[in-house]
Design a protein around this motif. Structure first.
Motif, PDB file in Angstrom:
ATOM      1  N   GLY A 146       0.723  -1.136  -0.084  1.00 14.30           N
ATOM      2  CA  GLY A 146      -0.069  -0.099  -0.195  1.00 14.30           C
ATOM      3  C   GLY A 146       0.971   1.362   0.047  1.00 14.30           C
ATOM      4  O   GLY A 146       1.993   1.136   0.493  1.00 14.30           O
ATOM      5  N   SER A 147       0.252   2.453  -0.413  1.00 17.59           N
ATOM      6  CA  SER A 147       0.963   3.618  -0.607  1.00 17.59           C
ATOM      7  C   SER A 147       0.544   4.768  -0.315  1.00 17.59           C
ATOM      8  O   SER A 147      -0.913   4.928  -0.243  1.00 17.59           O
ATOM      9  N   SER A 148       1.155   5.890  -0.206  1.00 16.82           N
ATOM     10  CA  SER A 148       0.428   7.220  -0.158  1.00 16.82           C
ATOM     11  C   SER A 148      -0.282   7.458  -1.536  1.00 16.82           C
ATOM     12  O   SER A 148      -0.998   8.614  -1.601  1.00 16.82           O
ATOM     13  N   ASP A 149       0.100   6.731  -2.471  1.00 13.33           N
ATOM     14  CA  ASP A 149      -0.788   7.182  -3.772  1.00 13.33           C
ATOM     15  C   ASP A 149      -2.273   6.391  -3.750  1.00 13.33           C
ATOM     16  O   ASP A 149      -2.953   6.618  -4.726  1.00 13.33           O
ATOM     17  N   LYS A 150      -2.587   5.956  -2.774  1.00 16.20           N
ATOM     18  CA  LYS A 150      -3.962   5.670  -2.264  1.00 16.20           C
ATOM     19  C   LYS A 150      -4.318   4.226  -2.819  1.00 16.20           C
ATOM     20  O   LYS A 150      -5.371   3.829  -2.606  1.00 16.20           O
ATOM     21  N   TYR A 151      -3.382   3.515  -3.399  1.00 15.17           N
ATOM     22  CA  TYR A 151      -3.902   2.224  -3.653  1.00 15.17           C
ATOM     23  C   TYR A 151      -3.187   0.921  -3.217  1.00 15.17           C
ATOM     24  O   TYR A 151      -2.186   0.985  -2.456  1.00 15.17           O
ATOM     25  N   ILE A 152      -3.917  -0.123  -3.267  1.00 15.99           N
ATOM     26  CA  ILE A 152      -3.724  -1.331  -2.442  1.00 15.99           C
ATOM     27  C   ILE A 152      -3.173  -2.272  -3.536  1.00 15.99           C
ATOM     28  O   ILE A 152      -4.055  -2.472  -4.505  1.00 15.99           O
ATOM     29  N   LYS A 153      -1.991  -2.910  -3.384  1.00 17.34           N
ATOM     30  CA  LYS A 153      -1.793  -4.016  -4.909  1.00 17.34           C
ATOM     31  C   LYS A 153      -1.506  -5.337  -4.132  1.00 17.34           C
ATOM     32  O   LYS A 153      -0.945  -5.505  -2.943  1.00 17.34           O
ATOM     33  N   ILE A 154      -1.984  -6.217  -4.656  1.00 18.21           N
ATOM     34  CA  ILE A 154      -1.734  -7.784  -4.548  1.00 18.21           C
ATOM     35  C   ILE A 154      -0.540  -8.348  -5.756  1.00 18.21           C
ATOM     36  O   ILE A 154      -0.715  -7.899  -6.870  1.00 18.21           O
ATOM     37  N   TRP A 155       0.557  -8.756  -5.131  1.00 17.59           N
ATOM     38  CA  TRP A 155       1.405  -9.215  -6.127  1.00 17.59           C
ATOM     39  C   TRP A 155       1.695 -10.772  -5.628  1.00 17.59           C
ATOM     40  O   TRP A 155       1.444 -11.396  -4.835  1.00 17.59           O
ATOM     41  N   ASN A 156       2.032 -11.409  -7.015  1.00 21.48           N
ATOM     42  CA  ASN A 156       2.430 -12.914  -7.323  1.00 21.48           C
ATOM     43  C   ASN A 156       4.116 -12.998  -7.155  1.00 21.48           C
ATOM     44  O   ASN A 156       4.411 -12.616  -8.303  1.00 21.48           O
ATOM     45  N   THR A 157       4.724 -13.254  -6.217  1.00 21.30           N
ATOM     46  CA  THR A 157       6.101 -13.314  -6.674  1.00 21.30           C
ATOM     47  C   THR A 157       6.797 -14.837  -6.734  1.00 21.30           C
ATOM     48  O   THR A 157       7.861 -15.050  -6.174  1.00 21.30           O
ATOM     49  N   ALA A 158       5.950 -15.725  -6.910  1.00 14.42           N
ATOM     50  CA  ALA A 158       6.537 -17.129  -7.230  1.00 14.42           C
ATOM     51  C   ALA A 158       7.405 -17.240  -8.257  1.00 14.42           C
ATOM     52  O   ALA A 158       7.750 -16.467  -9.212  1.00 14.42           O
ATOM     53  N   ASP A 159       8.613 -17.952  -7.842  1.00 19.80           N
ATOM     54  CA  ASP A 159       9.690 -18.068  -8.708  1.00 19.80           C
ATOM     55  C   ASP A 159      10.610 -16.933  -8.906  1.00 19.80           C
ATOM     56  O   ASP A 159      11.337 -16.799  -9.724  1.00 19.80           O
ATOM     57  N   ASN A 160      10.434 -15.897  -7.886  1.00 19.85           N
ATOM     58  CA  ASN A 160      11.036 -14.604  -7.808  1.00 19.85           C
ATOM     59  C   ASN A 160      11.015 -13.946  -9.085  1.00 19.85           C
ATOM     60  O   ASN A 160      11.921 -13.192  -9.516  1.00 19.85           O
ATOM     61  N   LYS A 161       9.913 -13.991  -9.622  1.00 22.36           N
ATOM     62  CA  LYS A 161       9.308 -13.249 -10.692  1.00 22.36           C
ATOM     63  C   LYS A 161       8.011 -12.543 -10.323  1.00 22.36           C
ATOM     64  O   LYS A 161       6.848 -12.990 -10.922  1.00 22.36           O
ATOM     65  N   PRO A 162       8.114 -11.306  -9.792  1.00 18.28           N
ATOM     66  CA  PRO A 162       6.865 -10.536  -9.303  1.00 18.28           C
ATOM     67  C   PRO A 162       5.850 -10.175 -10.441  1.00 18.28           C
ATOM     68  O   PRO A 162       6.465  -9.482 -11.399  1.00 18.28           O
ATOM     69  N   SER A 163       4.620 -10.205 -10.369  1.00 20.40           N
ATOM     70  CA  SER A 163       3.849  -9.817 -10.856  1.00 20.40           C
ATOM     71  C   SER A 163       2.528  -9.212 -10.596  1.00 20.40           C
ATOM     72  O   SER A 163       2.307  -9.678  -9.373  1.00 20.40           O
ATOM     73  N   MET A 164       2.172  -8.170 -11.005  1.00 17.53           N
ATOM     74  CA  MET A 164       0.749  -7.683 -10.136  1.00 17.53           C
ATOM     75  C   MET A 164      -0.367  -8.349 -10.478  1.00 17.53           C
ATOM     76  O   MET A 164      -0.677  -8.804 -11.665  1.00 17.53           O
ATOM     77  N   VAL A 165      -1.026  -8.795  -9.575  1.00 13.55           N
ATOM     78  CA  VAL A 165      -2.370  -9.466  -9.509  1.00 13.55           C
ATOM     79  C   VAL A 165      -3.523  -8.710  -9.717  1.00 13.55           C
ATOM     80  O   VAL A 165      -4.318  -8.838 -10.765  1.00 13.55           O
ATOM     81  N   THR A 166      -4.030  -7.530  -8.846  1.00 18.73           N
ATOM     82  CA  THR A 166      -4.587  -6.505  -8.892  1.00 18.73           C
ATOM     83  C   THR A 166      -4.322  -5.377  -8.146  1.00 18.73           C
ATOM     84  O   THR A 166      -3.437  -5.316  -7.252  1.00 18.73           O
ATOM     85  N   SER A 167      -5.098  -4.322  -8.457  1.00 16.74           N
ATOM     86  CA  SER A 167      -4.768  -2.988  -7.907  1.00 16.74           C
ATOM     87  C   SER A 167      -6.077  -2.174  -7.474  1.00 16.74           C
ATOM     88  O   SER A 167      -6.996  -2.295  -8.565  1.00 16.74           O
ATOM     89  N   ARG A 168      -6.275  -1.913  -6.207  1.00 12.05           N
ATOM     90  CA  ARG A 168      -7.594  -1.429  -6.000  1.00 12.05           C
ATOM     91  C   ARG A 168      -7.514  -0.017  -5.136  1.00 12.05           C
ATOM     92  O   ARG A 168      -6.605   0.027  -4.355  1.00 12.05           O
ATOM     93  N   ASN A 169      -8.353   0.776  -5.461  1.00 13.57           N
ATOM     94  CA  ASN A 169      -8.501   2.150  -4.535  1.00 13.57           C
ATOM     95  C   ASN A 169      -9.665   1.923  -3.675  1.00 13.57           C
ATOM     96  O   ASN A 169     -10.759   2.068  -4.335  1.00 13.57           O
ATOM     97  N   PHE A 170      -9.682   1.671  -2.509  1.00 14.91           N
ATOM     98  CA  PHE A 170     -10.858   1.554  -1.531  1.00 14.91           C
ATOM     99  C   PHE A 170     -11.232   2.900  -0.813  1.00 14.91           C
ATOM    100  O   PHE A 170     -12.053   2.931  -0.177  1.00 14.91           O
ATOM    101  N   GLU A 171     -10.667   4.023  -1.529  1.00 17.85           N
ATOM    102  CA  GLU A 171     -11.289   5.225  -1.055  1.00 17.85           C
ATOM    103  C   GLU A 171     -10.890   5.367   0.524  1.00 17.85           C
ATOM    104  O   GLU A 171     -11.545   5.868   1.337  1.00 17.85           O
TER     105      GLU A 171
END
Length: 504
Positions: free
Chosen positions: A390-415
């Protein structure tokens, strides 16, 4: 705003919390605590009076002298001597006082609340989680103790605790401290350690309703001499930035501070037993190793991360970074590795075994997670390779870091405004609590998101039906941060579809 949150596992809380009882023993204990605080205040006042007199203070003294003509100090004594009543009740006969409502003939409405009903209302079931939120509104800080009923998607405030200063960090522990010793220390308790802008650490009992004072305070205790403002080996002299309880050696608590030190506290005696001075600036984060009981990790604003053994503090392995450290997390699924969140918006992943002569090797991977600082980071304890940022940019992000190759799963702004905290539930793999600057908290069921189901389909989702995403469980503060809300722009359906396609 909500500056920190903390999940508590199911079954840890007492099913029937007790009411606070101000008996003789408790009265003596809080009297000692209050006397210590009063002594500190008197010393601060004495120091202020001893300062050199300047023109501003002279002006203030003159104003005080002019007020002397009203003789306010002896005003009450004069009124009593003249036997005159003053104020809005001056024409009313003397008031009568009764020890309780039952003896007062003027109180006709009697409170006959059934004790069993009240007990039922306060009951916490073994299937319920607790969720703590350190909240500040209008310069008043408190700890809200929520109960989360997962089966009913229900989150509510069970009780709260007033705090003396702005809270920065929370850490749950079940060890009975010196102030609340029991015959059998193997029995579990339900306590929270709280770090604030004050240099002391307060430990509160979460199983007591309407509690007035903490169970114990870790910090300056020697009232025979003046509290030093210089860095020392006995107590912190600046804000407490982070806390970490040792689940193997349960009487040990680590604290990191803005004074640049890390301190090890023995809860058996409520004293600091070791101080570590290996950083040159504020120590933002600290964490015990998940399997090695004496090894811990620390991250600082001196742009470094250190790993050391509490028994040999001179042997330090250091990783020098290019930005200030915001938070740290060990990987519970690969205990030799850890994550670092940086002010630059970067997440880095390291292996402690890759080091030589006290210098850590380069990161296994580097991920530009956000454009602004990564102010919230957590690693899912039940799903390997799943992390949240999570960040001061107001977004929460879920990441998959399997095999040390991170990829974003989803990004949401819950206000929620700027995200300050995010933490996975220790009992439910897809429940994520999120809190931010506008004083609201969400519990997000990630399994209702198609992208999350697809990315972590190897996990057991037998109990999760492929339904459309539910509205998150939320606690709402009526006084929302309007400036934050204006900038929040939730993702539209097309954005979510695009991200789900990327994750596939």
């Amino acid at each position: 705003m909500i500056s920190a949150i903390q999940w508590i596992r199911k079954g840890a809380a007492a099913q029937n919390p007790k009411k606070y009882d101000l008996d003789d023993k408790e009265y003596l204990r809080i009297s000692r605590l209050a006397a210590d605080q009063l002594e500190d205040a008197k010393k601060d006042l004495k120091d202020a009076e001893a300062m050199a007199v300047d023109p501003a203070s002279k002006s203030e003294k003159k104003e005080v002298d002019e007020m002397d003509q009203y003789n306010l100090d002896s005003y009450d004594a004069e009124v009593e001597a003249s036997n005159k009543k003053v104020g809005i009740f001056s024409n009313i006969k003397d008031l009568a006082y009764y020890e309780n409502d039952a003896e007062d003939p003027y109180i006709t409405l009697k409170h006959n609340l059934d004790e069993e009903e009240e007990k039922k209302e306060l009951e916490i079931l073994p299937t319920d989680n607790m969720l703590l939120a350190a909240k500040t509104e209008d310069e008043i800080s408190q700890l809200e103790i929520h109960v989360f009923e997962e089966n009913q998607d229900n989150l509510y405030v069970h009780h709260d605790i007033m705090l003396p200063s702005f809270p920065l960090c929370l850490e749950w522990l079940d060890f009975h401290t010196d102030a609340n010793k029991v015959a059998d220390q193997t029995t579990s308790g339900n306590y929270v350690a709280i770090g604030t802008f004050e240099p002391d650490i307060e430990i509160w009992d979460l199983d007591t309703i309407d509690i007035m004072f903490p169970e114990t305070i870790l910090g300056y205790t020697d009232k025979s001499k003046k509290r030093s403002k210089k860095v020392n080996n006995d107590y912190h002299v600046d804000a407490i930035m982070d806390l970490a309880w040792n689940k193997h050696h349960r009487n040990f608590l680590l604290s990191s501070s803005a004074d640049g030190t890390v301190k090890l506290w023995d809860l058996n005696v409520s004293k600091c037993v070791q101080s570590y001075n290996h950083h040159r600036d504020k120590v933002q984060s600290v964490a015990w190793h998940p399997t090695e009981p004496t090894v811990f990790l620390s991250g600082s604003f001196d742009k470094s991360v250190c790993v050391l053994d509490a028994r040999s503090p001179e042997n330090i392995t250091r990783w020098q970074l290019n930005s200030d450290v915001e938070s740290l997390r060990w990987d519970p699924h690969n205990p030799s590795n850890f994550y670092v969140a940086l002010e630059s918006g970067v997440i880095q992943y390291y292996d402690v075994r890759q080091a030589a002569d006290g210098v850590g090797a380069k990161a296994i991977f580097t991920l530009q997670a956000h454009d602004d600082a990564v102010s919230a980071l957590d690693v899912n304890p039940l799903i390997p390779g799943c992390i949240a940022t999570g960040s001061s940019d107001k977004y929460i992000k879920i990441w998959n870091t399997a095999d040390n190759k991170p990829s974003m799963v989803t990004s949401r702004n819950f206000e929620l405004g700027r995200i300050f905290s995010a933490q996975f539930c220790p009992d439910s793999p897809f429940q994520l609590a999120i809190a931010g600057s506008n004083g609201k908290m969400h519990v997000w069921d990630m399994a209702s998101n198609a992208g999350v189901r697809q990315a972590f389909r190897h996990q057991s989702l037998a109990s999760v039906a492929p339904i459309e995403e539910k509205k998150p469980v939320t606690t709402v503060d009526d006084a929302e941060d309007e400036d934050d809300m204006e900038d929040d722009e939730p993702l539209n359906a097309q954005d979510e579809d695009d991200m789900e396609e990327d994750s596939e």
